[in-house]
Scaffold this motif. Structure first.
Motif, PDB file in Angstrom:
ATOM      1  N   GLU A 277     -15.075  -6.016 -18.732  1.00 16.43           N
ATOM      2  CA  GLU A 277     -15.386  -5.831 -20.293  1.00 16.43           C
ATOM      3  C   GLU A 277     -16.028  -4.489 -20.713  1.00 16.43           C
ATOM      4  N   GLU A 278     -16.720  -3.754 -19.820  1.00 15.68           N
ATOM      5  CA  GLU A 278     -17.357  -2.655 -20.093  1.00 15.68           C
ATOM      6  C   GLU A 278     -16.266  -1.350 -19.830  1.00 15.68           C
ATOM      7  N   GLU A 279     -15.348  -1.762 -18.885  1.00 10.87           N
ATOM      8  CA  GLU A 279     -14.524  -0.441 -18.433  1.00 10.87           C
ATOM      9  C   GLU A 279     -13.082  -1.184 -18.763  1.00 10.87           C
ATOM     10  N   GLN A 280     -12.704  -1.360 -19.899  1.00  8.41           N
ATOM     11  CA  GLN A 280     -11.474  -1.954 -20.292  1.00  8.41           C
ATOM     12  C   GLN A 280     -10.117  -0.825 -20.051  1.00  8.41           C
ATOM     13  N   GLU A 281     -10.615   0.616 -20.149  1.00 10.68           N
ATOM     14  CA  GLU A 281      -9.246   1.404 -19.882  1.00 10.68           C
ATOM     15  C   GLU A 281      -9.283   1.422 -18.416  1.00 10.68           C
ATOM     16  N   LEU A 282     -10.327   1.486 -17.631  1.00  4.41           N
ATOM     17  CA  LEU A 282     -10.075   1.408 -16.149  1.00  4.41           C
ATOM     18  C   LEU A 282      -9.333   0.027 -15.782  1.00  4.41           C
ATOM     19  N   ALA A 283      -9.590  -1.203 -16.512  1.00  5.62           N
ATOM     20  CA  ALA A 283      -8.933  -2.262 -16.044  1.00  5.62           C
ATOM     21  C   ALA A 283      -7.543  -2.076 -16.491  1.00  5.62           C
ATOM     22  N   THR A 284      -7.028  -1.466 -17.377  1.00  8.26           N
ATOM     23  CA  THR A 284      -5.783  -1.291 -17.721  1.00  8.26           C
ATOM     24  C   THR A 284      -5.159  -0.127 -17.035  1.00  8.26           C
ATOM     25  N   ARG A 285      -5.931   0.692 -16.640  1.00 11.70           N
ATOM     26  CA  ARG A 285      -5.336   1.673 -15.823  1.00 11.70           C
ATOM     27  C   ARG A 285      -4.681   0.873 -14.466  1.00 11.70           C
ATOM     28  N   PHE A 286      -5.580   0.091 -13.999  1.00  8.17           N
ATOM     29  CA  PHE A 286      -5.308  -0.568 -12.609  1.00  8.17           C
ATOM     30  C   PHE A 286      -4.556  -1.941 -12.718  1.00  8.17           C
ATOM     31  N   ARG A 287      -4.103  -2.244 -13.826  1.00  8.61           N
ATOM     32  CA  ARG A 287      -3.251  -3.573 -14.310  1.00  8.61           C
ATOM     33  C   ARG A 287      -4.208  -4.656 -13.902  1.00  8.61           C
ATOM     34  N   ILE A 288      -5.293  -4.855 -14.137  1.00  5.20           N
ATOM     35  CA  ILE A 288      -5.966  -6.082 -13.785  1.00  5.20           C
ATOM     36  C   ILE A 288      -5.842  -6.855 -14.902  1.00  5.20           C
ATOM     37  N   GLN A 289      -5.369  -8.292 -14.597  1.00  2.00           N
ATOM     38  CA  GLN A 289      -4.909  -9.075 -15.768  1.00  2.00           C
ATOM     39  C   GLN A 289      -5.568 -10.530 -15.294  1.00  2.00           C
ATOM     40  N   SER A 290      -5.987 -10.625 -14.211  1.00  2.39           N
ATOM     41  CA  SER A 290      -6.536 -11.984 -13.723  1.00  2.39           C
ATOM     42  C   SER A 290      -8.021 -11.619 -12.963  1.00  2.39           C
ATOM     43  N   LEU A 291      -8.920 -12.463 -13.414  1.00  3.03           N
ATOM     44  CA  LEU A 291     -10.191 -12.424 -12.721  1.00  3.03           C
ATOM     45  C   LEU A 291     -10.620 -13.534 -11.623  1.00  3.03           C
ATOM     46  N   PRO A 292     -11.314 -13.103 -10.630  1.00  2.00           N
ATOM     47  CA  PRO A 292     -11.259 -11.684 -10.186  1.00  2.00           C
ATOM     48  C   PRO A 292      -9.991 -11.248  -9.505  1.00  2.00           C
ATOM     49  N   THR A 293      -9.760 -10.184  -9.528  1.00  3.47           N
ATOM     50  CA  THR A 293      -8.591  -9.369  -9.006  1.00  3.47           C
ATOM     51  C   THR A 293      -9.379  -8.483  -7.803  1.00  3.47           C
ATOM     52  N   ILE A 294      -8.801  -8.917  -6.404  1.00  7.46           N
ATOM     53  CA  ILE A 294      -9.475  -8.239  -5.273  1.00  7.46           C
ATOM     54  C   ILE A 294      -8.304  -7.687  -4.639  1.00  7.46           C
ATOM     55  N   ARG A 295      -8.658  -6.173  -4.210  1.00  7.30           N
ATOM     56  CA  ARG A 295      -7.373  -5.344  -3.634  1.00  7.30           C
ATOM     57  C   ARG A 295      -8.180  -4.707  -2.446  1.00  7.30           C
TER      58      ARG A 295
END
Length: 71
Positions: free
Chosen positions: A12-30
């Motif tokens: 929510e706070e780091e939307q640009e970072l979430a987009t950059r890493f293509r996070i579409q589902s929560l939680p995403t664990i890599r």
């Protein structure tokens, strides 16, 4: 032995970072090794399963020695 880090991102706070890493589902664990994704899990998992999964990829002296022998 190589370093091992766990990072949590507030998407929510780091939307640009979430987009950059293509996070579409929560939680995403890599799990990354040398900048590449080596394993990924989507959704929550029980702690014992999570710890077992992480242990597969965690650095250890034995794994380092085995890797050198194979190379």
């Amino acid at each position: 032995m190589k370093a091992f880090a766990v990072v949590k991102i507030d998407t929510e706070e780091e939307q640009e970072l979430a987009t950059r890493f293509r996070i579409q589902s929560l939680p995403t664990i890599r799990i990354y090794r040398d900048g590449e994704v080596v394993s990924e899990r989507l959704g929550s998992m029980p702690e014992p399963a999570f710890l077992e999964w992480v242990e597969e990829f965690a650095p250890s002296p034995g794994k380092e020695i085995a890797s050198r022998i194979r190379d």
